[in-house]
Design a protein around this motif. Structure first.
Motif, PDB file in Angstrom:
ATOM      1  N   GLN A 257       9.705 -18.313 -71.909  1.00  0.00           N
ATOM      2  CA  GLN A 257       8.882 -19.516 -71.838  1.00  0.00           C
ATOM      3  C   GLN A 257       9.246 -20.352 -70.615  1.00  0.00           C
ATOM      4  OE1 GLN A 257       9.348 -21.390 -75.814  1.00  0.00           O
ATOM      5  NE2 GLN A 257       7.125 -21.492 -75.839  1.00  0.00           N
ATOM      6  N   THR A 258       8.295 -21.158 -70.158  1.00  0.00           N
ATOM      7  CA  THR A 258       8.546 -22.101 -69.079  1.00  0.00           C
ATOM      8  C   THR A 258       8.224 -23.510 -69.577  1.00  0.00           C
ATOM      9  OG1 THR A 258       6.292 -21.918 -68.225  1.00  0.00           O
ATOM     10  CG2 THR A 258       7.946 -20.399 -67.320  1.00  0.00           C
ATOM     11  N   LEU A 259       8.753 -24.497 -68.874  1.00  0.00           N
ATOM     12  CA  LEU A 259       8.448 -25.877 -69.227  1.00  0.00           C
ATOM     13  C   LEU A 259       6.948 -26.147 -69.166  1.00  0.00           C
ATOM     14  CD1 LEU A 259      11.255 -28.014 -67.580  1.00  0.00           C
ATOM     15  CD2 LEU A 259      10.451 -28.232 -69.932  1.00  0.00           C
ATOM     16  N   GLU A 261       4.564 -24.103 -69.724  1.00  0.00           N
ATOM     17  CA  GLU A 261       3.916 -23.529 -70.905  1.00  0.00           C
ATOM     18  C   GLU A 261       4.088 -24.436 -72.116  1.00  0.00           C
ATOM     19  OE1 GLU A 261       3.990 -18.916 -71.407  1.00  0.00           O
ATOM     20  OE2 GLU A 261       5.878 -19.490 -70.468  1.00  0.00           O
ATOM     21  N   VAL A 262       5.319 -24.897 -72.325  1.00  0.00           N
ATOM     22  CA  VAL A 262       5.615 -25.767 -73.461  1.00  0.00           C
ATOM     23  C   VAL A 262       4.784 -27.045 -73.386  1.00  0.00           C
ATOM     24  CG1 VAL A 262       7.416 -27.136 -74.588  1.00  0.00           C
ATOM     25  CG2 VAL A 262       7.928 -24.824 -73.774  1.00  0.00           C
ATOM     26  N   ILE A 263       4.692 -27.616 -72.194  1.00  0.00           N
ATOM     27  CA  ILE A 263       3.901 -28.829 -71.997  1.00  0.00           C
ATOM     28  C   ILE A 263       2.424 -28.566 -72.258  1.00  0.00           C
ATOM     29  CG2 ILE A 263       3.026 -30.370 -70.184  1.00  0.00           C
ATOM     30  CD1 ILE A 263       5.934 -30.316 -69.080  1.00  0.00           C
ATOM     31  N   GLY A 264       1.942 -27.440 -71.768  1.00  0.00           N
ATOM     32  CA  GLY A 264       0.543 -27.084 -71.989  1.00  0.00           C
ATOM     33  C   GLY A 264       0.203 -26.978 -73.460  1.00  0.00           C
ATOM     34  N   ILE A 265       1.096 -26.375 -74.219  1.00  0.00           N
ATOM     35  CA  ILE A 265       0.881 -26.249 -75.673  1.00  0.00           C
ATOM     36  C   ILE A 265       0.817 -27.630 -76.312  1.00  0.00           C
ATOM     37  CG2 ILE A 265       1.955 -25.491 -77.840  1.00  0.00           C
ATOM     38  CD1 ILE A 265       3.109 -23.102 -76.200  1.00  0.00           C
ATOM     39  N   GLY A 266       1.772 -28.503 -75.925  1.00  0.00           N
ATOM     40  CA  GLY A 266       1.801 -29.850 -76.491  1.00  0.00           C
ATOM     41  C   GLY A 266       0.564 -30.658 -76.151  1.00  0.00           C
ATOM     42  N   LEU A 267       0.110 -30.583 -74.907  1.00  0.00           N
ATOM     43  CA  LEU A 267      -1.076 -31.321 -74.494  1.00  0.00           C
ATOM     44  C   LEU A 267      -2.316 -30.800 -75.199  1.00  0.00           C
ATOM     45  CD1 LEU A 267      -0.381 -31.548 -70.645  1.00  0.00           C
ATOM     46  CD2 LEU A 267      -0.352 -33.457 -72.268  1.00  0.00           C
ATOM     47  N   ARG A 268      -2.452 -29.485 -75.283  1.00  0.00           N
ATOM     48  CA  ARG A 268      -3.637 -28.906 -75.917  1.00  0.00           C
ATOM     49  C   ARG A 268      -3.682 -29.246 -77.408  1.00  0.00           C
ATOM     50  NH1 ARG A 268      -3.345 -24.194 -73.892  1.00  0.00           N
ATOM     51  NH2 ARG A 268      -5.038 -24.273 -72.384  1.00  0.00           N
ATOM     52  N   GLU A 269      -2.551 -29.151 -78.077  1.00  0.00           N
ATOM     53  CA  GLU A 269      -2.521 -29.431 -79.513  1.00  0.00           C
ATOM     54  C   GLU A 269      -2.855 -30.874 -79.833  1.00  0.00           C
ATOM     55  OE1 GLU A 269       1.326 -28.180 -80.830  1.00  0.00           O
ATOM     56  OE2 GLU A 269       0.737 -26.069 -81.046  1.00  0.00           O
ATOM     57  N   ILE A 289       2.045 -26.497 -63.175  1.00  0.00           N
ATOM     58  CA  ILE A 289       1.152 -26.745 -64.307  1.00  0.00           C
ATOM     59  C   ILE A 289      -0.053 -25.821 -64.262  1.00  0.00           C
ATOM     60  CG2 ILE A 289      -0.384 -28.458 -65.366  1.00  0.00           C
ATOM     61  CD1 ILE A 289       1.651 -30.588 -64.317  1.00  0.00           C
ATOM     62  N   THR A 290      -0.650 -25.668 -63.087  1.00  0.00           N
ATOM     63  CA  THR A 290      -1.859 -24.848 -62.969  1.00  0.00           C
ATOM     64  C   THR A 290      -1.570 -23.356 -62.912  1.00  0.00           C
ATOM     65  OG1 THR A 290      -1.862 -25.177 -60.563  1.00  0.00           O
ATOM     66  CG2 THR A 290      -3.203 -26.672 -61.887  1.00  0.00           C
ATOM     67  N   SER A 291      -0.291 -22.980 -62.927  1.00  0.00           N
ATOM     68  CA  SER A 291       0.044 -21.550 -63.013  1.00  0.00           C
ATOM     69  C   SER A 291      -0.241 -21.004 -64.413  1.00  0.00           C
ATOM     70  CB  SER A 291       1.519 -21.325 -62.660  1.00  0.00           C
ATOM     71  OG  SER A 291       2.364 -21.872 -63.665  1.00  0.00           O
ATOM     72  N   ILE A 292      -0.472 -21.889 -65.370  1.00  0.00           N
ATOM     73  CA  ILE A 292      -0.744 -21.477 -66.746  1.00  0.00           C
ATOM     74  C   ILE A 292      -2.248 -21.290 -66.940  1.00  0.00           C
ATOM     75  CG2 ILE A 292      -0.488 -22.106 -69.187  1.00  0.00           C
ATOM     76  CD1 ILE A 292       2.134 -21.539 -67.643  1.00  0.00           C
ATOM     77  N   SER A 296      -6.859 -25.986 -67.051  1.00  0.00           N
ATOM     78  CA  SER A 296      -7.950 -26.916 -66.769  1.00  0.00           C
ATOM     79  C   SER A 296      -8.396 -27.661 -68.015  1.00  0.00           C
ATOM     80  CB  SER A 296      -9.145 -26.176 -66.156  1.00  0.00           C
ATOM     81  OG  SER A 296      -9.595 -25.154 -67.030  1.00  0.00           O
ATOM     82  N   ASP A 297      -7.986 -27.187 -69.180  1.00  0.00           N
ATOM     83  CA  ASP A 297      -8.309 -27.886 -70.427  1.00  0.00           C
ATOM     84  C   ASP A 297      -7.646 -29.258 -70.489  1.00  0.00           C
ATOM     85  OD1 ASP A 297      -9.698 -25.663 -71.195  1.00  0.00           O
ATOM     86  OD2 ASP A 297      -8.186 -24.929 -72.608  1.00  0.00           O
ATOM     87  N   TYR A 298      -6.486 -29.380 -69.851  1.00  0.00           N
ATOM     88  CA  TYR A 298      -5.728 -30.628 -69.988  1.00  0.00           C
ATOM     89  C   TYR A 298      -5.267 -31.231 -68.655  1.00  0.00           C
ATOM     90  CZ  TYR A 298      -2.150 -26.947 -69.867  1.00  0.00           C
ATOM     91  OH  TYR A 298      -1.408 -25.839 -69.545  1.00  0.00           O
ATOM     92  N   PHE A 299      -5.291 -30.463 -67.575  1.00  0.00           N
ATOM     93  CA  PHE A 299      -4.839 -31.003 -66.283  1.00  0.00           C
ATOM     94  C   PHE A 299      -6.046 -31.417 -65.463  1.00  0.00           C
ATOM     95  CE2 PHE A 299      -3.294 -30.535 -61.842  1.00  0.00           C
ATOM     96  CZ  PHE A 299      -2.357 -31.561 -61.897  1.00  0.00           C
ATOM     97  N   MET A 300      -6.104 -32.708 -65.122  1.00  0.00           N
ATOM     98  CA  MET A 300      -7.279 -33.241 -64.449  1.00  0.00           C
ATOM     99  C   MET A 300      -7.174 -33.202 -62.928  1.00  0.00           C
ATOM    100  SD  MET A 300      -9.305 -33.980 -66.926  1.00  0.00           S
ATOM    101  CE  MET A 300      -8.626 -32.509 -67.731  1.00  0.00           C
TER     102      MET A 300
END
Length: 415
Positions: A257-259, A261-269, A289-292, A296-300
């Motif tokens: 896992q990467t940070l 990825e973890v952040i993306g999961i938290g933001l999406r949830e 962030i955009t490597s995940i 685009s679902d959560y990064f503006m």
């Protein structure tokens, strides 16, 4: 079961090519309960190859060789292995048919040198390479099995994962090796060791803890060599939970896992969104962030505000604040975070401003000084860090620390 890896290639020795094959092979072996006791890189030289094979350690059961199987004259591995293991070169019609089909898919015909790739020592068992023209080879001598694969990474990866490992699992007995890795952020290796000293002193027999530090992050890997796979896994899982209890929120993930990825999961949830305002990190946080996929679902978006003018014009940082406190300051980085949050209309924002180096430092703000701010529903927070004097490491450390501060905000962990 013990294994050794030999990477063959002058291009690796001179630093022209990075040896990813050894890393991949070692990972696959460990995942399948096989311990790697040694990895070596040697020259494209017949004597070097033979010397490496002669010096295999007692108790080694498997030897992996990668590189030197191409069609050109500088690829000498196959010829050298013929001399070492004996036999004669034999033409394999089925391998040449595969080579012809592969070339036909590219609209080409194989040359005479490619036909030579279907010639293999009679002392080996061919390992069909569906991804390329150079087949792998398996030799056996005095109870030790030797596997030779091409230097092209995706070809070796295919052969090891899809052909060689399944053969080993089907034909050879192996011991138990179970690994589990957890990931920590923001705490140095030495501090982690202090926190885990009593834990390490009381580890069960056959269980080891390894510290794997990198810029801004330390991986903790637990390994068990004891009992059946189920027993070893149960012991490792139990010890991992104890580490998590000791370290608490310092642990952010597990395995690969990467940070981000973890952040993306938290933001999406949570249905939250994110923006960044970066000065010293130059867009590196946004890149992570955009490597995940699906970010685009959560990064503006991001503003790379390297100059003070951009900080003022795009992020509404006040001119007086810049004059009174300087760009590398708590006040400026907080205004940057608020500016990004407002401009992009996001739930959270991250901002960084610092002296990445190697120049630009002062007595008050030496190289490695970085301010990081996060803005979100819980308000705005800023923290100062001193990372050192290496520019690349400073950028990496600052980006990871910023992501970790955001993780704690998302997870509502007190910093």
């Amino acid at each position: 079961m013990q294994a050794e890896i030999i990477a063959i290639g002058d291009e690796i020795l001179i630093g022209q090519t990075i040896d990813t094959n050894s890393s991949f092979i070692a990972t696959q072996l460990n995942l399948n309960g096989i311990s790697v006791r040694q990895k070596r890189v040697i020259a494209d030289d017949a004597d070097a190859i033979k010397d490496a094979l002669d010096s295999i350690a007692s108790g080694t059961k498997l030897v992996f060789m990668t590189g030197g199987l191409g069609p050109t004259k500088d690829d000498i591995t196959k010829k050298t292995l013929l001399e070492y293991f004996g036999g004669e070169m034999v033409f394999h019609e089925s391998i040449y048919e595969h080579i012809e089909q592969l070339f036909a898919s590219f609209g080409r015909k194989p040359s005479p040198v490619n036909k030579g790739q279907a010639m293999l020592p009679s002392s080996c068992s061919p390992v069909i390479n569906k991804m390329g023209t150079a087949p792998g080879m398996r030799f056996e001598k005095d109870g030790v099995f030797y596997f030779s694969t091409p230097g092209v990474p995706y070809e070796t990866e295919h052969l090891v994962e899809m052909e060689i490992i399944p053969w080993i699992n089907s034909n050879l007995k192996k011991g138990t090796v179970v690994h589990k890795t957890i990931l920590t952020q923001g705490v140095p290796e030495s501090e982690l060791a202090d926190k885990l000293e009593a834990f390490e002193d009381n580890l069960p027999e056959g269980v080891k803890l390894a510290y794997l530090p990198s810029a801004g992050m330390v991986k903790l890997r637990l390994t068990s060599y004891h009992g059946t796979e189920a027993e070893a896994r149960a012991v490792v899982d139990e010890q991992i939970e104890e580490i998590k209890t000791i370290l608490g929120s310092v642990v952010f993930g597990a395995e690969a896992q990467t940070l981000q990825e973890v952040i993306g999961i938290g933001l999406r949830e949570s249905g939250a969104t994110l923006s960044t305002a970066e000065s010293c990190t130059g867009g590196y946080i946004a890149s992570l962030i955009t490597s995940i996929p699906g970010s685009s679902d959560y990064f503006m978006g991001s503003v790379v505000s390297y100059s003070n003018k951009v900080k003022q014009d795009l992020l509404d940082v006040e001119e007086e604040t810049l004059k009174n406190h300087g760009a590398v300051s708590k006040e400026v980085v907080m205004q940057m975070a608020l500016g990004a949050q407002k401009k992009f209309g996001t739930t959270f924002s991250i901002a960084t401003s610092g002296v990445a180096g190697p120049g630009g430092g002062s007595d008050e703000k030496p190289v490695g000084t970085v301010w990081i701010a996060t803005a979100g529903p819980g308000g705005i927070k800023a923290k100062k860090f001193s990372f050192g004097n290496n520019r690349k490491r400073n950028i990496r450390k600052a980006a990871l620390m910023a992501l970790d501060l955001l993780r704690r905000e998302i997870q509502k962990i007190e910093v």
